[in-house]
Design a protein around this motif. Structure first.
Motif, mmCIF file in Angstrom:
data_model
loop_
_atom_site.group_PDB
_atom_site.id
_atom_site.type_symbol
_atom_site.label_atom_id
_atom_site.label_comp_id
_atom_site.label_asym_id
_atom_site.label_seq_id
_atom_site.Cartn_x
_atom_site.Cartn_y
_atom_site.Cartn_z
ATOM 1 N N ASP A 113 3.958 29.237 51.379
ATOM 2 C CA ASP A 113 5.180 29.131 52.154
ATOM 3 C C ASP A 113 5.259 27.674 52.626
ATOM 4 O O ASP A 113 4.461 27.244 53.446
ATOM 5 C CB ASP A 113 5.086 30.098 53.347
ATOM 6 C CG ASP A 113 6.426 30.288 53.999
ATOM 7 O OD1 ASP A 113 7.417 29.793 53.456
ATOM 8 O OD2 ASP A 113 6.470 30.913 55.078
ATOM 9 N N HIS B 126 6.605 24.489 54.517
ATOM 10 C CA HIS B 126 7.380 24.146 55.707
ATOM 11 C C HIS B 126 7.618 22.645 55.713
ATOM 12 O O HIS B 126 6.684 21.875 55.551
ATOM 13 C CB HIS B 126 6.626 24.537 56.974
ATOM 14 C CG HIS B 126 6.419 26.003 57.107
ATOM 15 N ND1 HIS B 126 7.183 26.786 57.929
ATOM 16 C CD2 HIS B 126 5.560 26.834 56.481
ATOM 17 C CE1 HIS B 126 6.791 28.044 57.814
ATOM 18 N NE2 HIS B 126 5.801 28.102 56.940
ATOM 19 N N SER C 20 10.942 28.242 45.785
ATOM 20 C CA SER C 20 9.851 28.594 46.684
ATOM 21 C C SER C 20 8.899 29.603 46.049
ATOM 22 O O SER C 20 7.727 29.664 46.403
ATOM 23 C CB SER C 20 10.406 29.161 47.990
ATOM 24 O OG SER C 20 11.124 30.335 47.723
ATOM 25 N N ARG C 21 9.378 30.355 45.077
ATOM 26 C CA ARG C 21 8.497 31.362 44.469
ATOM 27 C C ARG C 21 7.433 30.733 43.587
ATOM 28 O O ARG C 21 6.433 31.365 43.269
ATOM 29 C CB ARG C 21 9.336 32.332 43.640
ATOM 30 C CG ARG C 21 10.334 33.107 44.469
ATOM 31 C CD ARG C 21 11.330 33.806 43.554
ATOM 32 N NE ARG C 21 10.708 34.911 42.847
ATOM 33 C CZ ARG C 21 10.719 36.163 43.299
ATOM 34 N NH1 ARG C 21 11.306 36.435 44.434
ATOM 35 N NH2 ARG C 21 10.153 37.114 42.612
ATOM 36 N N CYS D 246 -1.262 25.228 46.799
ATOM 37 C CA CYS D 246 -2.361 24.321 46.472
ATOM 38 C C CYS D 246 -2.585 23.309 47.580
ATOM 39 O O CYS D 246 -3.664 22.741 47.711
ATOM 40 C CB CYS D 246 -2.090 23.605 45.154
ATOM 41 S SG CYS D 246 -0.762 22.397 45.231
ATOM 42 N N GLY D 247 -1.560 23.071 48.396
ATOM 43 C CA GLY D 247 -1.743 22.180 49.536
ATOM 44 C C GLY D 247 -1.677 20.708 49.209
ATOM 45 O O GLY D 247 -1.974 19.877 50.058
ATOM 46 N N LEU D 248 -1.284 20.365 47.986
ATOM 47 C CA LEU D 248 -1.252 18.943 47.635
ATOM 48 C C LEU D 248 -0.195 18.185 48.434
ATOM 49 O O LEU D 248 -0.434 17.067 48.873
ATOM 50 C CB LEU D 248 -1.008 18.786 46.131
ATOM 51 C CG LEU D 248 -1.244 17.387 45.598
ATOM 52 C CD1 LEU D 248 -1.988 17.453 44.290
ATOM 53 C CD2 LEU D 248 0.032 16.609 45.389
ATOM 54 N N GLU E 55 0.799 18.780 51.388
ATOM 55 C CA GLU E 55 0.308 18.602 52.747
ATOM 56 C C GLU E 55 -0.694 17.449 52.815
ATOM 57 O O GLU E 55 -0.687 16.653 53.747
ATOM 58 C CB GLU E 55 -0.344 19.912 53.200
ATOM 59 C CG GLU E 55 -0.871 19.884 54.595
ATOM 60 C CD GLU E 55 -1.596 21.178 54.933
ATOM 61 O OE1 GLU E 55 -1.185 22.242 54.452
ATOM 62 O OE2 GLU E 55 -2.576 21.094 55.684
ATOM 63 N N ILE F 188 4.992 17.864 56.067
ATOM 64 C CA ILE F 188 5.135 19.030 55.195
ATOM 65 C C ILE F 188 3.810 19.767 55.182
ATOM 66 O O ILE F 188 2.748 19.133 55.242
ATOM 67 C CB ILE F 188 5.577 18.602 53.774
ATOM 68 C CG1 ILE F 188 5.906 19.805 52.889
ATOM 69 C CG2 ILE F 188 4.554 17.728 53.097
ATOM 70 C CD1 ILE F 188 6.618 19.427 51.613
ATOM 71 N N PHE F 189 3.844 21.059 55.186
ATOM 72 C CA PHE F 189 2.614 21.823 55.060
ATOM 73 C C PHE F 189 2.906 23.169 54.432
ATOM 74 O O PHE F 189 4.044 23.584 54.317
ATOM 75 C CB PHE F 189 1.885 21.962 56.400
ATOM 76 C CG PHE F 189 2.687 22.623 57.484
ATOM 77 C CD1 PHE F 189 3.553 21.894 58.263
ATOM 78 C CD2 PHE F 189 2.553 23.989 57.725
ATOM 79 C CE1 PHE F 189 4.289 22.489 59.271
ATOM 80 C CE2 PHE F 189 3.285 24.596 58.730
ATOM 81 C CZ PHE F 189 4.146 23.839 59.502
ATOM 82 N N LEU G 259 1.557 27.241 53.994
ATOM 83 C CA LEU G 259 0.747 28.349 54.511
ATOM 84 C C LEU G 259 0.675 29.420 53.443
ATOM 85 O O LEU G 259 1.641 29.630 52.714
ATOM 86 C CB LEU G 259 1.373 28.924 55.781
ATOM 87 C CG LEU G 259 1.483 27.973 56.961
ATOM 88 C CD1 LEU G 259 2.270 28.616 58.080
ATOM 89 C CD2 LEU G 259 0.114 27.566 57.452
ATOM 90 N N LEU H 191 0.853 32.864 51.761
ATOM 91 C CA LEU H 191 1.553 34.123 51.990
ATOM 92 C C LEU H 191 0.569 35.256 51.772
ATOM 93 O O LEU H 191 -0.151 35.272 50.775
ATOM 94 C CB LEU H 191 2.694 34.271 50.992
ATOM 95 C CG LEU H 191 3.934 33.441 51.211
ATOM 96 C CD1 LEU H 191 4.874 33.637 50.040
ATOM 97 C CD2 LEU H 191 4.623 33.835 52.483
ATOM 98 N N ALA H 192 0.535 36.182 52.688
ATOM 99 C CA ALA H 192 -0.323 37.344 52.494
ATOM 100 C C ALA H 192 0.299 38.227 51.420
ATOM 101 O O ALA H 192 1.519 38.368 51.340
ATOM 102 C CB ALA H 192 -0.443 38.111 53.803
ATOM 103 N N SER I 154 1.766 41.202 49.990
ATOM 104 C CA SER I 154 2.392 42.361 50.636
ATOM 105 C C SER I 154 3.536 42.828 49.737
ATOM 106 O O SER I 154 3.730 42.311 48.641
ATOM 107 C CB SER I 154 2.934 41.970 52.012
ATOM 108 O OG SER I 154 3.977 41.041 51.857
ATOM 109 N N GLU J 69 6.639 42.388 50.219
ATOM 110 C CA GLU J 69 7.667 41.351 50.090
ATOM 111 C C GLU J 69 7.232 40.260 49.133
ATOM 112 O O GLU J 69 8.032 39.482 48.658
ATOM 113 C CB GLU J 69 7.966 40.708 51.447
ATOM 114 C CG GLU J 69 8.703 41.604 52.416
ATOM 115 C CD GLU J 69 7.752 42.291 53.365
ATOM 116 O OE1 GLU J 69 6.560 41.908 53.354
ATOM 117 O OE2 GLU J 69 8.175 43.179 54.088
#
Lengths: 299, 106
Positions: B19, B21, B61-62, B67-69, B71, B79-80, B82, B84-85, B87, B89
């Motif tokens: 996700d 941000h 977004s999907r 990977c966090g690159l 961030e 930018i960061f 997170l 997604l658990a 689930s 959704e």
């Protein structure tokens, strides 16, 4: 549509590195597409991953663009006078040996004005972690020629190109006696983070050079485009050569930047040698500095 | 992510979802995240932020695999990502399996 299970989504969320930064000072002063912020993020991530007690970490910076790092990190820090980051850090380490003392500063500050301190700290193998952010120029003061400016590169004091031979920083550190020497660019974010994390766990004089783009002066005076173009240049040409002979890793103008971990050896540090020497000479009369400092008050 | 040869266990590995941000007002528009996102999640937007720069915007977004690159490479802490658990959704995605993507699109 993706829906996050995190309950705070939707509100203004803060960056995960925020606990390590003085957020009231962010956004920082560095230019758009300058690489210093990336190095700060890598350092903050390496600190988090290494799990060190943040109360026992201190950051010392000198003057210059990179000198502002100590002011943005929410750690004990000091913004020293020009070139004197390593002398201050030396006193801090000797006065409170338990601290992890990090020096984060620029090329002009550490090897230009403070060059003498740099080689002597490496010679003594002082227990310091030195992260040198190299942008090949004096950025904050207007693009003067630095001791790292490559041959032929233009600066505001060398408008026809530099004719002075620059320092080969890994070789300078290694030949002066540093026990850990590495070089990465701002693009090698993972390797830079791992390298800082590895160096945090070691002892002795640890030197990491982080090559960063300077879009406002170095790139503009040399017509190299933006910081993103510098990143593309690192991406296309940088070469990883771990364990390379440091004599061969000098940087010429727009030449491939050779990255990697060049030196990693264990040597007795300044404090080890001092304790051994005085224990032998003075016997029980020698009282070493306790890790938390403060010996003078008790006696 | 495309492989020249599918890994043998590709069918069993679930790609995490991310996700992203974006703190748009902190961005200075350097474009590092857009250039180096390995999944092309981001694109420079045409909008201006408060400081007059173009921040990135999320176009897919999907595709994000957390990977966090972005961030790590962002010099502005703007930018960061997170995780997604998994689930209902967020149906789990399987790497390198074209069938899964088609199924997801339905």
């Amino acid at each position: 549509m993706t829906v996050s299970t995190n309950p705070t989504v939707g509100q203004e969320m803060e960056h995960p590195s925020a606990p390590l930064l003085r957020m009231e000072r962010i956004p920082h002063v560095w230019c758009p597409s300058c690489g210093i912020g990336t190095v700060v993020k890598c350092y903050a991530t390496a600190l988090e991953r290494s799990g060190v007690d943040l109360d026992k970490v201190s950051v010392v910076s000198g003057i210059g663009c990179s000198g502002r790092v100590a002011g943005y990190l929410k750690l004990d820090g000091f913004h020293t006078t020009h070139g004197r980051a390593i002398p201050f850090a030396t006193g801090l380490k000797l006065g409170r040996p338990e601290l992890l003392v990090t020096v984060i500063s620029g090329d002009g500050d550490l090897v230009g004005i403070g060059g003498n301190h740099f080689i002597h700290a490496a010679r003594r193998n002082l227990d310091l972690l030195v992260i040198l952010i190299n942008n090949f120029i004096y950025g904050m003061t207007g693009g003067q020629n630095a001791p790292t400016t490559p041959l032929g590169a233009k600066s505001s004091t060398m408008p026809f190109g530099n004719f002075e031979t620059p320092f080969n920083l890994p070789h300078l550190a290694a030949s002066s006696g540093a026990s850990y020497v590495a070089r990465w660019t701002c693009l090698h974010i993972r390797r830079l983070t791992w390298s800082i994390e590895e160096a945090i766990g070691k002892r002795g004089f640890r030197f990491i050079e982080a090559v960063a783009p300077c879009p406002t002066l170095y790139a503009r005076l040399n017509k190299l485009g933006s910081g993103l173009d510098a990143m593309r240049f690192y991406h296309d040409t940088a070469e990883i050569r771990n364990g390379a002979d440091t004599r061969e890793v000098d940087v010429s103008f727009q030449s491939p930047i050779i990255c990697g971990k060049f030196v990693d050896e264990e040597r007795p540090t300044f404090l080890d040698l001092m304790h051994d020497h005085y224990s032998n000479r003075l016997g029980d009369g020698y009282v070493p500095m306790p890790p938390e400092g403060g010996m003078l008050h008790e006696r | 992510m495309r492989y020249w040869r599918d890994p043998l266990d590709a069918g069993q590995i679930e790609a995490p979802g991310g996700d992203v941000h974006i703190l748009a007002d902190r961005c200075k528009g350097c474009g590092f995240c857009v250039e180096y996102c390995p999944r092309q999640v981001l694109e420079m937007s045409r909008e201006f932020n408060r400081k007059g720069y173009h921040p990135p915007e999320i176009v897919d977004s999907r595709a994000c695999v957390n990977c966090g690159l972005c961030e790590m490479i962002c010099p502005e802490f703007a930018i960061f990502c997170l995780e997604l658990a998994a689930s209902t959704e967020n149906p789990s995605r399987v790497l390198a399996s074209p069938g899964a993507e088609a199924e997801e699109a339905r």
